[in-house]
Design a protein around this motif. Structure first.
Motif, PDB file in Angstrom:
ATOM      1  N   ALA A 168       0.829  -1.205   0.000  1.00 11.14           N
ATOM      2  CA  ALA A 168       0.000   0.000   0.000  1.00 11.14           C
ATOM      3  C   ALA A 168       0.866   1.258   0.000  1.00 11.14           C
ATOM      4  CB  ALA A 168      -0.936  -0.006   1.205  1.00 11.14           C
ATOM      5  N   VAL A 169       1.955   1.243   0.787  1.00 11.11           N
ATOM      6  CA  VAL A 169       2.861   2.394   0.799  1.00 11.11           C
ATOM      7  C   VAL A 169       3.497   2.574  -0.572  1.00 11.11           C
ATOM      8  CG1 VAL A 169       4.976   3.333   1.807  1.00 11.11           C
ATOM      9  CG2 VAL A 169       3.294   2.201   3.269  1.00 11.11           C
ATOM     10  N   ALA A 170       3.908   1.448  -1.203  1.00 11.90           N
ATOM     11  CA  ALA A 170       4.500   1.537  -2.532  1.00 11.90           C
ATOM     12  C   ALA A 170       3.504   2.095  -3.539  1.00 11.90           C
ATOM     13  CB  ALA A 170       4.994   0.159  -2.977  1.00 11.90           C
ATOM     14  N   GLY A 171       2.260   1.742  -3.401  1.00 14.18           N
ATOM     15  CA  GLY A 171       1.249   2.277  -4.309  1.00 14.18           C
ATOM     16  C   GLY A 171       1.116   3.781  -4.191  1.00 14.18           C
ATOM     17  N   LEU A 172       1.179   4.281  -2.951  1.00 13.42           N
ATOM     18  CA  LEU A 172       1.118   5.736  -2.768  1.00 13.42           C
ATOM     19  C   LEU A 172       2.361   6.427  -3.330  1.00 13.42           C
ATOM     20  CD1 LEU A 172      -0.355   5.949   0.848  1.00 13.42           C
ATOM     21  CD2 LEU A 172      -1.537   6.349  -1.308  1.00 13.42           C
ATOM     22  N   LEU A 173       3.518   5.780  -3.150  1.00 16.35           N
ATOM     23  CA  LEU A 173       4.737   6.349  -3.712  1.00 16.35           C
ATOM     24  C   LEU A 173       4.662   6.417  -5.238  1.00 16.35           C
ATOM     25  CD1 LEU A 173       7.501   4.712  -1.489  1.00 16.35           C
ATOM     26  CD2 LEU A 173       6.994   7.156  -1.670  1.00 16.35           C
ATOM     27  N   GLN A 174       4.165   5.353  -5.828  1.00 14.97           N
ATOM     28  CA  GLN A 174       4.050   5.335  -7.292  1.00 14.97           C
ATOM     29  C   GLN A 174       3.045   6.381  -7.764  1.00 14.97           C
ATOM     30  OE1 GLN A 174       2.277   1.870  -9.010  1.00 14.97           O
ATOM     31  NE2 GLN A 174       3.435   2.040 -10.912  1.00 14.97           N
ATOM     32  N   ALA A 175       1.939   6.542  -7.020  1.00 19.96           N
ATOM     33  CA  ALA A 175       0.935   7.522  -7.422  1.00 19.96           C
ATOM     34  C   ALA A 175       1.486   8.935  -7.329  1.00 19.96           C
ATOM     35  CB  ALA A 175      -0.309   7.392  -6.552  1.00 19.96           C
ATOM     36  N   GLY A 176       2.464   9.164  -6.429  1.00 18.24           N
ATOM     37  CA  GLY A 176       3.035  10.491  -6.280  1.00 18.24           C
ATOM     38  C   GLY A 176       4.177  10.773  -7.226  1.00 18.24           C
ATOM     39  N   ASP A 177       4.559   9.811  -8.063  1.00 19.91           N
ATOM     40  CA  ASP A 177       5.672   9.987  -9.001  1.00 19.91           C
ATOM     41  C   ASP A 177       5.142  10.546 -10.314  1.00 19.91           C
ATOM     42  OD1 ASP A 177       8.563   9.350  -9.463  1.00 19.91           O
ATOM     43  OD2 ASP A 177       7.700   8.152 -11.109  1.00 19.91           O
ATOM     44  N   PRO A 178       5.790  11.510 -11.035  1.00 15.67           N
ATOM     45  CA  PRO A 178       7.098  12.067 -10.671  1.00 15.67           C
ATOM     46  C   PRO A 178       6.956  13.145  -9.601  1.00 15.67           C
ATOM     47  CG  PRO A 178       6.340  13.035 -12.695  1.00 15.67           C
ATOM     48  CD  PRO A 178       5.297  12.014 -12.315  1.00 15.67           C
ATOM     49  N   LEU A 186       2.311   6.585   5.661  1.00 15.95           N
ATOM     50  CA  LEU A 186       1.927   5.461   6.510  1.00 15.95           C
ATOM     51  C   LEU A 186       0.465   5.532   6.921  1.00 15.95           C
ATOM     52  CD1 LEU A 186       5.161   5.256   8.678  1.00 15.95           C
ATOM     53  CD2 LEU A 186       4.445   3.705   6.855  1.00 15.95           C
ATOM     54  N   GLY A 187      -0.007   6.712   7.307  1.00 19.64           N
ATOM     55  CA  GLY A 187      -1.414   6.831   7.704  1.00 19.64           C
ATOM     56  C   GLY A 187      -2.368   6.520   6.576  1.00 19.64           C
ATOM     57  N   PRO A 188      -2.246   7.192   5.420  1.00 24.45           N
ATOM     58  CA  PRO A 188      -3.141   6.865   4.302  1.00 24.45           C
ATOM     59  C   PRO A 188      -3.047   5.414   3.854  1.00 24.45           C
ATOM     60  CG  PRO A 188      -2.075   8.984   3.940  1.00 24.45           C
ATOM     61  CD  PRO A 188      -1.419   8.387   5.139  1.00 24.45           C
ATOM     62  N   ALA A 189      -1.826   4.858   3.870  1.00 22.10           N
ATOM     63  CA  ALA A 189      -1.691   3.454   3.470  1.00 22.10           C
ATOM     64  C   ALA A 189      -2.431   2.543   4.428  1.00 22.10           C
ATOM     65  CB  ALA A 189      -0.212   3.076   3.409  1.00 22.10           C
ATOM     66  N   LEU A 190      -2.355   2.866   5.716  1.00 19.52           N
ATOM     67  CA  LEU A 190      -3.062   2.050   6.699  1.00 19.52           C
ATOM     68  C   LEU A 190      -4.567   2.162   6.512  1.00 19.52           C
ATOM     69  CD1 LEU A 190      -2.313   0.181   9.019  1.00 19.52           C
ATOM     70  CD2 LEU A 190      -2.563   2.109  10.583  1.00 19.52           C
ATOM     71  N   ARG A 191      -5.041   3.364   6.227  1.00 20.67           N
ATOM     72  CA  ARG A 191      -6.480   3.524   5.994  1.00 20.67           C
ATOM     73  C   ARG A 191      -6.927   2.725   4.773  1.00 20.67           C
ATOM     74  NH1 ARG A 191      -5.453   8.950   6.983  1.00 20.67           N
ATOM     75  NH2 ARG A 191      -5.742   9.432   4.764  1.00 20.67           N
TER      76      ARG A 191
END
Length: 852
Positions: A168-178, A186-191
């Protein structure tokens, strides 16, 4: 997830509890408390996952980045925890090693000590650490570091959860790229994982719940009042005993507990939730705080042999009453949790397999042979046609076929990546088979085999029980159908249609009935009724009442007498049940209706101009209440094109539908319907009945008027020596006026024989009625004797009587006798040969019995 025995103190939770205590002390009037802070919620969830803190490291900006930088942390992250801001990529830290290799590290204290690269380093020697690489679409994005709460490390379930957390954290990182990494990960990923948390004060009943927990339970966050009772109010009553152990924890709960419960969502569906909680000790006899996490059962994956999954399946199958219900539960329990692409369930009946469910239902998802080679839309093959299934059913053993296995054409394509064949046993015999197929290569791990074996036994028992239930309902349906008319008679001046739908709860047999009784060519009786209750007893009374009403109607009684006789019959049965009834006798020639309403709903009428109304029919007591009840008649005139509707209360009344509203809705639907097709009108009035609480009966009649109006003439026979001669003269004169002299000889013969027979063998008045309708002349002779005329059994040369009736039958197109209220009526029909249409003079009145 197991709860660590020495779980660290949750300071944020204590703060929330203190706020709740202050709220209960006097601030409740200021509005509902806000949801739990995100930091406190994250710390609680991570603690239950065995982690004291979590941190995210990502490479620095630019192609030449040589270090991992700390971008987010959650949990009990304090300076003494040793969270460096920067880790060298080429160093010997666990985070750098996991990032370089792309493989997670799970390190206990001994293994952790071998990494000399430093940080993040848990304080003390009795802690563990996990380093999970963050990657998406083949790109390395960073590393998630979690510090354990104990030296025992993370168990298998905790590792699976943290791996999903890392995804889930990796998904958020990818969504924020570039661009730079998002400030919060961590909070959004946990949610996104749907894990809720709470802190409960047992002494006050107040609870701090985060927004995710409120959403899982089905509560709008800003409406939550901070009370545990509000949360418990959404749980199913049968699950309350287990939840009360959380609200009133005992000393045994200090080590952590786990349970499953169900909540009713706002849309009405049921959701299964998993609860893990731990009570924290206090100075008194009872724990003063309870901390826990809640997830939907599909959020945290459990091992395939998890007892809770079997418990869920057992409870779900217990609620499944029909084979179709069982099939739906099987799909829910197997397809998504196992990642399967297809699930098929088939019953074994007489050495043939009857498919009850295919998921997905689209034909294109299944082998071509299932649609083209077998006879039915879905397969109904003999077991011998599928050797793989035949062997599994004979041996009773589960069959697992890996990717690429050679199977017969009937199974080829069901599971190209793997196929599981589950015989479904019940009491030592197979009752069906379940097929589970995968498109991609699938490995059958031992835990999965255990789950499938246990599941097959549960499904088999449920299928057998549901099949018995379906057989019972089918028997009830056959009983109901045998008590109702198989078909309605064809009417000369209208069209009648009827519908019956059983209740969808309990025994699907009830007391609603309807009937259409053709009293003569131009008179018809419509009746609809409802016996109290839904049982075999109600259905039995219903059958008796329908038979009685039909018998009284055929005898020729007027409507009020028919209903009165039926009432006395029901009173005499000494049953505790009563019945309502609406009886209508319609003159198809004139369009007049006589209604009698005994405690039943008023009929509805749609006029030719499209308006609809509720017919005002004078009411009376229901049948079976009082033997002396009066049943008044109400006369109503119908115009051709009128649609008459008789209904039972199951159509217009329910727990959430008042009777007046239901009648208004039905009246509106009747007005909007197209009367050219009464069958479609009936279906539109039924609509989508959903889960019916009561059985429904509906009777419609479209009155068209008679296309050919009959011509009538009558003669009262006087008991004189020359009475037969007068009857013959009346008949001859009538036939001449009707211009059908060509049948005069035959008609006069019939009149002579029938009148003579009535005068000789009966007492009281005798009446002759002649009717010309189309190409037929009908002769009816009525007398006061209820006994039907009897033809002699043996006729020889010495017999002196009985030949007349045989002669009448021989010359008649049709001949018979019917009982009427005053006795009986013997009738005969003579066909008029085809002639040029000249027709009688419509201005001549019919004879009414004058002497010639």
């Amino acid at each position: 997830m197991e709860v660590g025995a020495d779980m660290p103190h949750d300071g944020s939770a204590r703060t929330g509890v203190a706020q709740l205590r202050a709220s209960q002390a006097g601030a409740l009037g200021t509005g509902p408390p806000p949801p739990a802070p995100e930091a406190a919620a994250s710390a609680r969830v991570l603690t239950f996952a065995g982690a004291a803190l979590a941190a995210v490291y990502v490479p620095g900006p630019g192609p030449g980045a040589e270090a991992l930088h700390l971008v987010d942390a959650a949990g009990s992250a304090t300076p003494e925890r040793g969270l460096p801001e920067r880790l060298i990529l080429t160093g010997d830290s666990p985070a750098a090693h996991a990032f370089r290799t792309g493989r997670p590290l799970w390190l206990k204290p001994a293994a952790l000590s071998s990494f000399s690269g430093g940080g993040p380093t848990p304080p003390g020697a009795e802690a563990s650490l996990g380093a999970l690489p963050l990657a998406a679409a083949g790109r390395r994005l960073g590393c998630l570091v979690v510090v354990g709460t104990t030296a025992d490390g993370f168990d298998a379930e905790q590792q699976r959860f943290l791996a999903r957390y890392a995804d889930a954290v990796a998904g958020l990182l990818q969504a924020g790229d570039p661009g730079p990494a998002p400030p919060l990960l961590l909070g959004p990923a946990l949610r996104s994982l749907g894990v809720g948390s709470f802190a409960l004060m047992p002494d006050t009943g107040l609870i701090e719940a985060d927004e995710t927990l409120l959403q899982l339970v089905g509560i709008v966050p800003h409406t939550f009042d901070g009370k545990a009772a509000t949360l418990l109010g959404h749980a199913l009553p049968e699950d309350m005993p287990g939840l009360m152990a959380v609200l009133e924890p005992a000393a045994e709960a200090l080590g952590g507990r786990e349970l499953e419960f169900r909540v009713r969502c706002p849309g009405g569906e049921t959701r299964w939730l998993s609860l893990r909680y731990r009570a924290l000790a206090s100075t008194g006899d009872r724990p003063d705080r309870v901390l826990g996490v809640v997830t939907a059962t599909s959020v945290l994956p459990r091992s395939s042999d998890d007892v809770s999954r079997i418990q869920w399946l057992t409870a779900a199958l217990d609620d499944a009453t029909t084979v179709a219900d069982v099939s739906r539960v099987v799909v829910t329990a197997l397809r998504e949790p196992l990642g399967a692409d297809r699930v098929a369930l088939a019953e074994l009946q007489d050495e043939r397999l009857t498919v009850t469910v295919l998921d997905p239902p689209e034909p294109a998802a299944w082998p071509e042979a299932w649609r083209s080679e077998w006879r039915s839309e879905w397969p109904d093959p003999a077991v011998a046609a599928l050797p793989t299934l035949q062997t599994a059913l004979r041996d009773g053993h589960m069959g697992l076929w890996p990717a690429g296995a050679a199977l017969e054409p009937g199974l080829a394509g069901v599971g190209p990546g793997g196929l599981a064949v589950l015989p479904l046993p019940a009491k030592g015999r197979p009752v069906g088979v379940c097929l589970i197929g995968w498109d991609q290569p699938h490995a059958f791990v031992p835990e999965e085999r255990s789950l499938l074996t246990a599941t097959a036994a549960l499904i088999g028992q449920a299928v057998k029980r549901a099949h018995a239930h379906d057989a019972e309902q089918e028997l009830a349906t056959m009983l109901q159908r045998s008590l109702l008319p198989r078909r309605l008679p064809e009417l000369s001046g209208g069209t009648a249609v009827a519908r019956y739908l059983p209740a969808r709860r309990g025994l699907q047999v009830g007391g609603d009935w309807y009937d259409v009784i053709a009293l003569s060519e131009d008179r018809v009786a419509l009746v609809i009724g409802d016996v109290q209750g839904h049982s075999a007893g109600a259905a039995t009374i219903m059958g008796q009442m329908r038979t009685a009403v039909r018998a009284y109607a055929v005898e020729g009684h007027p409507p009020d007498v028919v209903v009165s006789h039926a009432n006395r019959l029901l009173v005499g049965m000494e049953t505790d049940l009563f019945a309502t009834c609406c009886y209508a006798e319609l003159d198809m020639e004139e369009g007049n209706v006589l209604f009698v309403r005994a405690g039943h709903l008023s009929p509805l009428m749609r006029h030719p101009d499209g308006s609809a109304e509720e017919v005002r029919v004078e009411g009376a007591l229901p049948l079976g209440v009082s033997a002396d009840a009066d049943f008044p008649m109400t006369a109503v005139a119908l115009a051709p094109g009128t649609l008459l509707a008789l209904v039972t209360d199951g159509l217009v009344e329910a727990a959430d539908l008042p009777l007046d509203d239901g009648m208004q809705r039905t009246r509106t639907a009747l007005a909007a319907a197209d009367p050219s097709d009464p069958g479609r009108v009936a279906d539109e009035l039924l609509g989508d009945a959903g889960r019916r609480e009561d059985d429904v009966a509906l009777l419609l009649l479209r009155y068209d008027g008679m296309k050919t109006r009959p011509i009538r003439a009558g003669w009262a026979v006087w008991r004189l020596p020359d009475a037969v001669m007068h009857a013959r003269r009346f008949t001859a004169r009538t036939l001449r006026r009707w211009h059908v002299e060509e049948v005069a000889d035959v008609v006069l013969l019939v009149v002579s024989e029938l009148v003579t027979n009535a005068l000789v063998h009966t007492q009281g008045p005798v009446h002759v009625d002649l009717v010309l309708r189309g190409d037929r002349v009908r002769i009816s002779v009525s007398d006061s004797s209820p006994r039907a005329p009897a033809k002699p059994v043996i006729v020889d040369w010495e017999s002196t009587g009985g030949r007349g009736l045989m002669l009448v039958e021989a010359v008649s197109e049709t001949f018979g006798s019917v009982p009427v209220a005053s006795g009986k009526q013997v009738w005969s029909e003579i066909v008029v040969p085809h002639r040029e249409p000249s027709g009688p003079d419509p201005g001549l009145p019919a004879d009414r019995g004058e002497l010639p």
